[in-house]
Scaffold this active site. Structure first.
Site, PDB file in Angstrom:
ATOM      1  N   GLU A 180      36.227  30.008  32.342  1.00  0.00           N
ATOM      2  CA  GLU A 180      37.267  30.271  31.333  1.00  0.00           C
ATOM      3  C   GLU A 180      36.891  29.762  29.949  1.00  0.00           C
ATOM      4  OE1 GLU A 180      37.938  29.532  34.489  1.00  0.00           O
ATOM      5  OE2 GLU A 180      39.812  30.458  35.133  1.00  0.00           O
ATOM      6  N   ALA A 234      40.716  36.677  36.402  1.00  0.00           N
ATOM      7  CA  ALA A 234      41.853  37.428  35.884  1.00  0.00           C
ATOM      8  C   ALA A 234      41.298  38.595  35.074  1.00  0.00           C
ATOM      9  CB  ALA A 234      42.715  36.525  35.013  1.00  0.00           C
ATOM     10  N   GLU A 278      40.109  30.320  41.550  1.00  0.00           N
ATOM     11  CA  GLU A 278      41.406  29.654  41.728  1.00  0.00           C
ATOM     12  C   GLU A 278      42.143  30.187  42.957  1.00  0.00           C
ATOM     13  OE1 GLU A 278      43.116  28.354  37.650  1.00  0.00           O
ATOM     14  OE2 GLU A 278      42.105  30.256  37.271  1.00  0.00           O
ATOM     15  N   GLY A 329      40.054  33.120  37.792  1.00  0.00           N
ATOM     16  CA  GLY A 329      41.200  33.292  38.688  1.00  0.00           C
ATOM     17  C   GLY A 329      40.782  33.577  40.121  1.00  0.00           C
TER      18      GLY A 329
HETATM   19  N1  CO8 Z   1      38.210  41.330  33.914  1.00  0.00           N
HETATM   20  C1  CO8 Z   1      38.077  42.645  33.616  1.00  0.00           C
HETATM   21  N2  CO8 Z   1      36.966  43.360  33.899  1.00  0.00           N
HETATM   22  C2  CO8 Z   1      35.951  42.732  34.530  1.00  0.00           C
HETATM   23  C3  CO8 Z   1      36.022  41.358  34.867  1.00  0.00           C
HETATM   24  C4  CO8 Z   1      37.221  40.661  34.551  1.00  0.00           C
HETATM   25  N3  CO8 Z   1      37.387  39.366  34.865  1.00  0.00           N
HETATM   26  N4  CO8 Z   1      34.865  41.004  35.456  1.00  0.00           N
HETATM   27  C5  CO8 Z   1      34.104  42.117  35.493  1.00  0.00           C
HETATM   28  N5  CO8 Z   1      34.747  43.164  34.924  1.00  0.00           N
HETATM   29  C6  CO8 Z   1      34.266  44.538  34.756  1.00  0.00           C
HETATM   30  C7  CO8 Z   1      33.202  44.637  33.696  1.00  0.00           C
HETATM   31  O1  CO8 Z   1      33.794  44.713  32.408  1.00  0.00           O
HETATM   32  C8  CO8 Z   1      32.495  45.898  34.103  1.00  0.00           C
HETATM   33  O2  CO8 Z   1      33.272  47.009  33.665  1.00  0.00           O
HETATM   34  P1  CO8 Z   1      32.504  48.313  33.039  1.00  0.00           P
HETATM   35  O3  CO8 Z   1      31.706  48.857  34.198  1.00  0.00           O
HETATM   36  O4  CO8 Z   1      33.620  49.195  32.609  1.00  0.00           O
HETATM   37  O5  CO8 Z   1      31.627  47.808  31.933  1.00  0.00           O
HETATM   38  C9  CO8 Z   1      32.575  45.881  35.626  1.00  0.00           C
HETATM   39  O6  CO8 Z   1      33.616  44.942  35.945  1.00  0.00           O
HETATM   40  C10 CO8 Z   1      31.289  45.400  36.271  1.00  0.00           C
HETATM   41  O7  CO8 Z   1      30.940  44.155  35.697  1.00  0.00           O
HETATM   42  P2  CO8 Z   1      29.528  43.864  34.998  1.00  0.00           P
HETATM   43  O8  CO8 Z   1      28.904  45.121  34.542  1.00  0.00           O
HETATM   44  O9  CO8 Z   1      29.749  42.769  33.981  1.00  0.00           O
HETATM   45  O10 CO8 Z   1      28.702  43.309  36.253  1.00  0.00           O
HETATM   46  P3  CO8 Z   1      27.479  42.292  36.226  1.00  0.00           P
HETATM   47  O11 CO8 Z   1      26.924  42.295  37.605  1.00  0.00           O
HETATM   48  O12 CO8 Z   1      26.561  42.605  35.099  1.00  0.00           O
HETATM   49  O13 CO8 Z   1      28.132  40.860  35.911  1.00  0.00           O
HETATM   50  C11 CO8 Z   1      29.765  39.106  36.181  1.00  0.00           C
HETATM   51  C12 CO8 Z   1      29.001  40.288  36.855  1.00  0.00           C
HETATM   52  C13 CO8 Z   1      28.785  37.984  35.860  1.00  0.00           C
HETATM   53  C14 CO8 Z   1      30.775  38.640  37.213  1.00  0.00           C
HETATM   54  C15 CO8 Z   1      30.452  39.610  34.891  1.00  0.00           C
HETATM   55  O14 CO8 Z   1      31.183  40.797  35.191  1.00  0.00           O
HETATM   56  C16 CO8 Z   1      31.416  38.635  34.298  1.00  0.00           C
HETATM   57  O15 CO8 Z   1      30.985  37.668  33.680  1.00  0.00           O
HETATM   58  N6  CO8 Z   1      32.727  38.863  34.462  1.00  0.00           N
HETATM   59  C17 CO8 Z   1      33.768  38.029  33.872  1.00  0.00           C
HETATM   60  C18 CO8 Z   1      33.887  36.720  34.613  1.00  0.00           C
HETATM   61  C19 CO8 Z   1      34.902  35.845  33.944  1.00  0.00           C
HETATM   62  O16 CO8 Z   1      34.773  35.417  32.815  1.00  0.00           O
HETATM   63  N7  CO8 Z   1      35.993  35.530  34.698  1.00  0.00           N
HETATM   64  C20 CO8 Z   1      37.043  34.678  34.219  1.00  0.00           C
HETATM   65  C21 CO8 Z   1      38.136  35.491  33.603  1.00  0.00           C
HETATM   66  S1  CO8 Z   1      39.365  34.462  32.860  1.00  0.00           S
HETATM   67  C22 CO8 Z   1      40.325  33.972  34.157  1.00  0.00           C
HETATM   68  O17 CO8 Z   1      40.056  34.286  35.278  1.00  0.00           O
HETATM   69  C23 CO8 Z   1      41.519  33.140  33.810  1.00  0.00           C
HETATM   70  C24 CO8 Z   1      42.395  32.840  35.041  1.00  0.00           C
HETATM   71  C25 CO8 Z   1      43.675  32.155  34.610  1.00  0.00           C
HETATM   72  C26 CO8 Z   1      44.594  33.143  33.881  1.00  0.00           C
HETATM   73  C27 CO8 Z   1      45.841  32.484  33.417  1.00  0.00           C
HETATM   74  C28 CO8 Z   1      46.887  33.540  32.921  1.00  0.00           C
HETATM   75  C29 CO8 Z   1      47.149  33.548  31.474  1.00  0.00           C
END
Ligand code: CO8
Length: 263
Positions: free
Chosen positions: A137, A69, A117, A114
């Site tokens: 999460e 998400a 999911e 997400g």
């Molecule tokens: N949301 C928003 N932006 C994101 C997300 C995300 N989930 N994942 C990556 N991005 C963005 C980064 O912020 C980055 O943006 P910028 O270039 O502006 O800095 C860009 O994408 C590229 O990402 P990275 O530079 O971090 O790339 P890496 O190769 O270094 O890392 C990862 C890749 C490991 C995937 C890393 O991006 C990461 O850890 N992302 C987040 C993963 C995460 O925690 N996902 C779970 C989110 S919570 C969720 O999904 C809850 C679902 C249920 C919701 C229920 C509703 C209330």
């Protein structure tokens, strides 16, 4: 008109296979509210679209299926809007899970939170050898909110699901296949062709029987086995009255390929 005004997802229909690409590569295809609604609209349109027999869901760009998400939006939720957003996402993904035509996730990289999911809601998961899958999460102080606690436990069993949820560990493709989180792993270059070949194989089966199988497995898992078997027998009986069943049986007896019409 179907499939219009889509900004964050792309739709391409190739001979009855609809490829839905979640397409926000700059944020690794993170699911903001608009993207979730666009996914919902595509599945709603595709449900009634007779030119679509199967759906493949994948991610745009080189790195990700869907990295979760959108954390920019999640960071603003309070207890009310958080619950509402979770419920809306659960509803949308349950529509994916209960879609009457096969849905295959082609996991081309990170499938996290997400995104994992979303993949869990699909009927079949094929991963590239570059895929990494997990529910991180808890690292953010939340829990999976799009059905992940429920679907992960049903797919992998309670112990493995709790391990992956509580540790937030990501599993690589080979491990995901070993534990049954994905059905198959292939080199990235072969991912879409493999998903499409599987979709086309299913398209050769009786479409009413495909639909009944999805319904029996999905609904049956929420029932006692005896009730699930009752549902199975009822669906079996219904199919026996269909033209497709007659065609399937006749084709076998006449040693020819069945020509199913979905009737
Ligand atoms: N949301 C928003 N932006 C994101 C997300 C995300 N989930 N994942 C990556 N991005 C963005 C980064 O912020 C980055 O943006 P910028 O270039 O502006 O800095 C860009 O994408 C590229 O990402 P990275 O530079 O971090 O790339 P890496 O190769 O270094 O890392 C990862 C890749 C490991 C995937 C890393 O991006 C990461 O850890 N992302 C987040 C993963 C995460 O925690 N996902 C779970 C989110 S919570 C969720 O999904 C809850 C679902 C249920 C919701 C229920 C509703 C209330």
């Amino acid at each position: 008109m179907a499939y219009e005004n889509l900004e964050n997802v792309k739709v391409e229909i190739r001979e009855r296979v609809l490829v839905l690409t979640i397409d926000r590569p700059k944020v690794l295809n993170a699911l903001n509210a608009q993207t979730m609604e666009e996914i919902h609209r595509v599945f709603t349109d595709a449900r009634d679209d007779e030119s679509v027999g199967a759906v493949i869901v994948t991610g745009g760009g080189e790195k990700a299926f869907v990295a979760g998400a959108d954390i920019n939006e999640l960071a603003k939720k309070n207890s009310i809007t958080g619950k509402e957003t979770s419920e809306r996402g659960q509803y949308i993904l349950s529509r994916v899970e209960r879609f009457p035509k096969p849905v295959i996730a082609a996991i081309n990289g990170f499938a996290l939170g997400g995104g994992c999911e979303l993949a869990l809601a699909c009927h079949i998961r094929i991963a590239s050898d570059t895929a990494q899958i997990g529910l991180p999460e808890l690292t953010l102080g939340i829990i999976p909110g799009y059905g992940g606690t429920q679907r992960m436990a049903r797919l992998l069993g309670k112990g493995k699901a709790l391990e992956l949820i509580l540790t937030s560990d990501r599993v690589k493709a080979d491990e995901a296949e070993r534990i049954g989180l994905v059905n198959r792993v292939v080199p990235l270059a072969e991912l879409m062709a493999t998903a499409e070949a599987m979709a086309r194989k299913i398209l050769e089966r009786g479409p009413l029987a495909v639909r009944a199988s999805i319904e029996a497995v999905n609904s049956g898992l929420d029932m006692a086995q005896a009730d699930g078997e009752f549902l199975e027998a009822t669906l079996f009986g219904l199919l026996c009255a269909s033209e497709d069943t007659k065609e399937g049986m006749n084709a076998f007896l006449e040693k020819r390929k069945a020509n199913f019409q979905g009737k």
